[in-house]
Design a protein around this motif. Structure first.
Motif, PDB file in Angstrom:
ATOM      1  N   ASP A 274       0.826  -1.209   0.000  1.00 55.51           N
ATOM      2  CA  ASP A 274       0.000   0.000   0.000  1.00 55.51           C
ATOM      3  C   ASP A 274       0.857   1.254   0.000  1.00 55.51           C
ATOM      4  N   ALA A 275       1.961   1.217   0.747  1.00 61.05           N
ATOM      5  CA  ALA A 275       2.857   2.370   0.792  1.00 61.05           C
ATOM      6  C   ALA A 275       3.486   2.628  -0.573  1.00 61.05           C
ATOM      7  N   VAL A 276       3.820   1.537  -1.296  1.00 60.23           N
ATOM      8  CA  VAL A 276       4.391   1.675  -2.643  1.00 60.23           C
ATOM      9  C   VAL A 276       3.356   2.303  -3.578  1.00 60.23           C
ATOM     10  N   LEU A 277       2.114   1.860  -3.497  1.00 61.32           N
ATOM     11  CA  LEU A 277       1.060   2.419  -4.347  1.00 61.32           C
ATOM     12  C   LEU A 277       0.848   3.909  -4.050  1.00 61.32           C
ATOM     13  N   ALA A 278       0.835   4.264  -2.749  1.00 62.11           N
ATOM     14  CA  ALA A 278       0.648   5.665  -2.380  1.00 62.11           C
ATOM     15  C   ALA A 278       1.802   6.525  -2.889  1.00 62.11           C
ATOM     16  N   ASP A 279       3.023   5.981  -2.813  1.00 61.90           N
ATOM     17  CA  ASP A 279       4.183   6.720  -3.301  1.00 61.90           C
ATOM     18  C   ASP A 279       4.121   6.893  -4.818  1.00 61.90           C
ATOM     19  N   ALA A 280       3.709   5.836  -5.524  1.00 61.41           N
ATOM     20  CA  ALA A 280       3.580   5.918  -6.980  1.00 61.41           C
ATOM     21  C   ALA A 280       2.524   6.952  -7.373  1.00 61.41           C
ATOM     22  N   ALA A 281       1.410   6.976  -6.640  1.00 61.38           N
ATOM     23  CA  ALA A 281       0.358   7.951  -6.918  1.00 61.38           C
ATOM     24  C   ALA A 281       0.864   9.373  -6.700  1.00 61.38           C
ATOM     25  N   GLY A 282       1.667   9.559  -5.655  1.00 57.90           N
ATOM     26  CA  GLY A 282       2.236  10.883  -5.403  1.00 57.90           C
ATOM     27  C   GLY A 282       3.127  11.345  -6.528  1.00 57.90           C
ATOM     28  N   ARG A 283       3.886  10.423  -7.089  1.00 55.88           N
ATOM     29  CA  ARG A 283       4.761  10.789  -8.211  1.00 55.88           C
ATOM     30  C   ARG A 283       3.943  11.128  -9.463  1.00 55.88           C
ATOM     31  N   VAL A 284       2.835  10.413  -9.635  1.00 52.63           N
ATOM     32  CA  VAL A 284       1.956  10.737 -10.766  1.00 52.63           C
ATOM     33  C   VAL A 284       1.407  12.157 -10.613  1.00 52.63           C
ATOM     34  N   ARG A 285       0.955  12.501  -9.408  1.00 52.92           N
ATOM     35  CA  ARG A 285       0.409  13.841  -9.166  1.00 52.92           C
ATOM     36  C   ARG A 285       1.450  14.924  -9.417  1.00 52.92           C
ATOM     37  N   GLU A 286       2.702  14.637  -9.144  1.00 51.54           N
ATOM     38  CA  GLU A 286       3.751  15.637  -9.313  1.00 51.54           C
ATOM     39  C   GLU A 286       3.992  16.004 -10.776  1.00 51.54           C
ATOM     40  N   VAL A 287       3.717  15.106 -11.690  1.00 53.56           N
ATOM     41  CA  VAL A 287       4.067  15.346 -13.093  1.00 53.56           C
ATOM     42  C   VAL A 287       2.879  15.716 -13.971  1.00 53.56           C
ATOM     43  N   VAL A 288       1.652  15.523 -13.483  1.00 53.27           N
ATOM     44  CA  VAL A 288       0.504  15.863 -14.323  1.00 53.27           C
ATOM     45  C   VAL A 288       0.236  17.357 -14.261  1.00 53.27           C
ATOM     46  N   ARG A 289      -0.377  17.869 -15.343  1.00 51.35           N
ATOM     47  CA  ARG A 289      -0.757  19.275 -15.402  1.00 51.35           C
ATOM     48  C   ARG A 289      -2.136  19.469 -14.781  1.00 51.35           C
ATOM     49  N   SER A 290      -2.520  20.731 -14.602  1.00 59.32           N
ATOM     50  CA  SER A 290      -3.834  21.006 -14.012  1.00 59.32           C
ATOM     51  C   SER A 290      -4.965  20.527 -14.914  1.00 59.32           C
ATOM     52  N   ALA A 291      -4.703  20.437 -16.222  1.00 58.44           N
ATOM     53  CA  ALA A 291      -5.743  19.985 -17.154  1.00 58.44           C
ATOM     54  C   ALA A 291      -5.829  18.461 -17.227  1.00 58.44           C
ATOM     55  N   ASP A 292      -4.874  17.752 -16.637  1.00 55.22           N
ATOM     56  CA  ASP A 292      -4.859  16.289 -16.701  1.00 55.22           C
ATOM     57  C   ASP A 292      -5.687  15.681 -15.569  1.00 55.22           C
ATOM     58  N   ILE A 293      -6.129  14.446 -15.779  1.00 55.63           N
ATOM     59  CA  ILE A 293      -6.943  13.740 -14.787  1.00 55.63           C
ATOM     60  C   ILE A 293      -6.257  12.417 -14.469  1.00 55.63           C
ATOM     61  N   ALA A 294      -5.747  12.299 -13.257  1.00 54.03           N
ATOM     62  CA  ALA A 294      -5.014  11.101 -12.847  1.00 54.03           C
ATOM     63  C   ALA A 294      -5.937  10.167 -12.065  1.00 54.03           C
ATOM     64  N   CYS A 295      -5.901   8.864 -12.414  1.00 53.61           N
ATOM     65  CA  CYS A 295      -6.803   7.888 -11.799  1.00 53.61           C
ATOM     66  C   CYS A 295      -6.047   6.605 -11.435  1.00 53.61           C
ATOM     67  N   ARG A 296      -6.562   5.919 -10.449  1.00 51.42           N
ATOM     68  CA  ARG A 296      -6.143   4.537 -10.174  1.00 51.42           C
ATOM     69  C   ARG A 296      -7.246   3.642 -10.718  1.00 51.42           C
ATOM     70  N   VAL A 297      -6.922   2.878 -11.746  1.00 52.38           N
ATOM     71  CA  VAL A 297      -7.951   2.102 -12.431  1.00 52.38           C
ATOM     72  C   VAL A 297      -7.909   0.619 -12.071  1.00 52.38           C
ATOM     73  N   GLY A 298      -6.927   0.207 -11.275  1.00 53.46           N
ATOM     74  CA  GLY A 298      -6.835  -1.186 -10.860  1.00 53.46           C
ATOM     75  C   GLY A 298      -5.916  -1.304  -9.659  1.00 53.46           C
ATOM     76  N   GLY A 299      -5.537  -2.526  -9.304  1.00 48.76           N
ATOM     77  CA  GLY A 299      -4.683  -2.720  -8.148  1.00 48.76           C
ATOM     78  C   GLY A 299      -3.413  -1.919  -8.230  1.00 48.76           C
ATOM     79  N   ASP A 300      -2.633  -2.107  -9.277  1.00 49.96           N
ATOM     80  CA  ASP A 300      -1.390  -1.348  -9.462  1.00 49.96           C
ATOM     81  C   ASP A 300      -1.379  -0.634 -10.810  1.00 49.96           C
ATOM     82  N   GLU A 301      -2.569  -0.323 -11.305  1.00 50.94           N
ATOM     83  CA  GLU A 301      -2.705   0.303 -12.639  1.00 50.94           C
ATOM     84  C   GLU A 301      -3.202   1.737 -12.486  1.00 50.94           C
ATOM     85  N   PHE A 302      -2.571   2.616 -13.239  1.00 52.10           N
ATOM     86  CA  PHE A 302      -2.909   4.040 -13.202  1.00 52.10           C
ATOM     87  C   PHE A 302      -3.160   4.537 -14.629  1.00 52.10           C
ATOM     88  N   ALA A 303      -3.918   5.641 -14.741  1.00 55.56           N
ATOM     89  CA  ALA A 303      -4.213   6.225 -16.063  1.00 55.56           C
ATOM     90  C   ALA A 303      -4.386   7.722 -15.925  1.00 55.56           C
TER      91      ALA A 303
END
Length: 303
Positions: A274-303
């Protein structure tokens, strides 16, 4: 409106014809010396009739333009979807004469503003920042001017901008800005009033849509990562595809997952996973723009 103009013009024509006939009869009775005066009166009446017809046509055009503007303004508050409200407000601003682009910037509570634009790219829009006077006085409007090197003279560049604040009950939300690429276009008090009217309609609609979006987001967020969940991903993807097709815009979708994530859970446990997933999500948030929409679509899958 056009039918009314035709009826009024026809009525004026009938009146003129009757007057001409009456004057003709009177001239025959009065003799030849009255002919010149009759012709002069007829020419005057015909000229006046043409002026009245033109005045009526201009009045009808102004009424039709006012009707279209009122419909556009009324449509701004016709949606509770945040992006849709911004799009409608931008369309109303972009419809102002001599305007080539429009921009809305809403200051977010988290420090990351929401930016929407019509006529500018996302990157161009995010580089635009409008602020009030340095003495912190509240400005009614802000006029922007851009000067370029002589080597850029032939390019179709943004030349001027006009911004008005978006506010509800004295609370500042952001700015609504229009831009022109014309070197001849000058913004004046009429433009300020028009933009203020749009802002007055848009600001409460934006605030209501923002509150609705915040309530929806609480139900659409993944509890572990803080990203949007799978259901929100599918709903948003369908909506964004439809919007891209409607406005002829490009749309990018990026899907990724964590390699060998199952081994993390197997070797050091699900809490560490869970900590790895939370860290990965944080890194995704750091690189997306305000116009982008970041999602967790599965166990370890992001879009």
């Amino acid at each position: 409106m056009n039918h009314l103009l035709i009826v009024i013009s026809a009525a004026l024509g009938v009146c003129v014809a009757m007057l001409v006939a009456l004057l003709t009869v009177l001239s025959r009775r009065a003799g030849r010396r009255a002919d010149a005066r009759v012709h002069e009166v007829v020419r005057t009446l015909e000229g006046r009739t043409q002026e009245l017809a033109k005045d009526l046509e201009r009045a009808v055009e102004r009424a039709e333009a006012e009707g279209r503007r009122n419909r556009v303004l009324g449509e701004i508050a016709g949606s509770i979807d945040f992006d849709d409200v911004l799009a409608r407000a931008l369309a109303a601003a972009d419809a102002m004469p001599g305007t080539d682009a429009a921009l809305i910037r809403i200051e977010g509570d988290s420090g990351k503003p929401a930016v929407a634009t019509l006529g500018l790219s996302t990157d161009e829009a995010e580089r635009q920042a409008v602020a009030g006077p340095p003495d912190r006085h509240e400005a009614r409007a802000i006029e922007l001017g851009y000067w370029y090197p002589e080597t850029s003279a032939g390019e179709l560049l943004i030349r001027r901008g006009l911004a008005v604040p978006l506010a509800v009950d004295g609370r500042h939300l952001g700015f609504l800005t229009v831009f022109t690429r014309s070197t001849e276009r000058r913004f004046d008090d009429v433009d300020v009033r028009r933009l203020e009217e749009i802002a007055a309609r848009a600001a409460p609609a934006i605030e209501n849509a923002s509150r609705f979006r915040e309530a929806r987001e609480l139900a659409d967020l993944d509890a572990l990562t803080g990203l949007h969940n799978r259901r929100y991903f599918h709903e948003t993807l369908a909506r964004e595809i439809a919007r891209a097709q409607r406005y002829g815009r490009g749309l990018a979708l990026v899907v990724l997952d964590l390699d060998d994530f199952k081994e993390v859970n197997d070797r050091i446990g699900h809490l560490a996973g869970d900590a790895v997933l939370a860290d990965a999500a944080g890194r995704v948030r750091e690189v997306v723009r305000s116009a982008d929409i970041a999602c967790r679509v599965g166990g370890d899958e992001f879009a």
